[in-house]
Design a protein around this motif. Structure first.
Motif: not given
Length: 258
Positions: A15-25, A41-47, A55-63, A89-90
């Motif tokens: 979660t919160g994987g689009a940027r920062g720590i989430g992206e690096a992980t 929650v930022d579906a566009d950036q997640a994509a 091998g990665a995929e994305s989905i918009g998600c508000d925890v 991580n969100a």
């Protein structure tokens, strides 16, 4: 850099994987063989982030939304055939008002809802699948704010609560083979510091290791805790803080100047 393939055939939700720590992980676990679902929650950036990670995929998600969380978990299981690792991580971190009595309820509730209750929602939805995998692990991303005062009342309280939740979940889920651990990062160079590089430089001087952290520092710790290398580790909170909480640098400097 070549990494071990500790997560071959693993399904991972961040979660919160689009940027920062989430992206690096996400990048680190994918580099070790995982298939990763970037939920943000930022579906566009997640994509966009997912497109740059094999091998990665994305989905918009508000925890904060139980249905959105359950949908993300179901999607991960559908796409990967398994869910082995959840990285919570969100986060939300609202600024404090100058006077405590002016702090509104809504910012307090939002930080707790995203940082603490959101992690609970994700764990609740993921646990049946993590248990079924036989190698399930949850890694919660906390903060040094959980252990010492650095401001941000609601965020700090939420991260302290997350550390407690980490322990209680570890106890509850250990009979089902699911490990639960937390990382408490110090200051990390993320987009939150964009335009404030001078502040980061000043902060680096209070860290015993002489620098602030990078998202990859936290990703490396998350990879360890999620892997079988940490097979006998559960219910722990790992500080990844450059020694910040272990050493009072300002005090040592003041004594040295005396």
């Amino acid at each position: 850099m070549n990494f071990a393939r500790r997560f071959e055939d693993h399904g991972v939700l961040i979660t919160g994987g689009a940027r920062g720590i989430g992206e690096a992980t996400a990048r680190r676990l994918a580099a070790e063989g995982a298939r990763v679902l970037i939920a943000d929650v930022d579906a566009d950036q997640a994509a966009r982030t997912a497109e740059s990670i094999p091998g990665a995929e994305s989905i918009g998600c508000d925890v904060a939304d139980r249905t959105a969380v359950e949908t993300a978990v179901a999607y991960a299981v559908e796409r990967f055939g398994t869910l082995d690792v959840l990285v919570n991580n969100a986060f939300s971190c609202s600024p404090d008002t100058p006077l405590l009595e002016d702090q509104p309820d809504d910012t307090w509730y939002r930080d707790l809802d995203i940082c603490l209750t959101g992690a609970f929602r994700c764990a609740r939805a993921a646990v049946p699948h993590l248990a079924a995998s036989g190698r399930g692990a949850i890694v919660n991303i906390g903060s040094v704010n959980a252990e010492q005062s650095f401001g941000n009342h609601a965020y700090s309280a939420a991260k302290a609560g997350l550390a407690s939740l980490t322990r209680t979940l570890a106890a509850d889920l250990s009979p089902r083979g699911v490990r639960v651990n937390q990382i408490n990062p110090g200051t990390i160079r993320t987009r939150a510091w964009a335009g404030r590089e001078a502040g980061l430089e000043a902060l680096s001087r209070v860290y015993p290791l002489g620098r602030v952290g990078e998202p990859e520092d936290i990703a490396a710790a998350a990879a360890f805790l999620a892997s079988r290398d940490a097979a006998w580790v559960t219910g722990t909170t790992l500080r990844v803080d450059g020694g910040l909480l272990a050493v009072n640098t300002a005090f040592a400097q003041a004594v040295g100047e005396d």
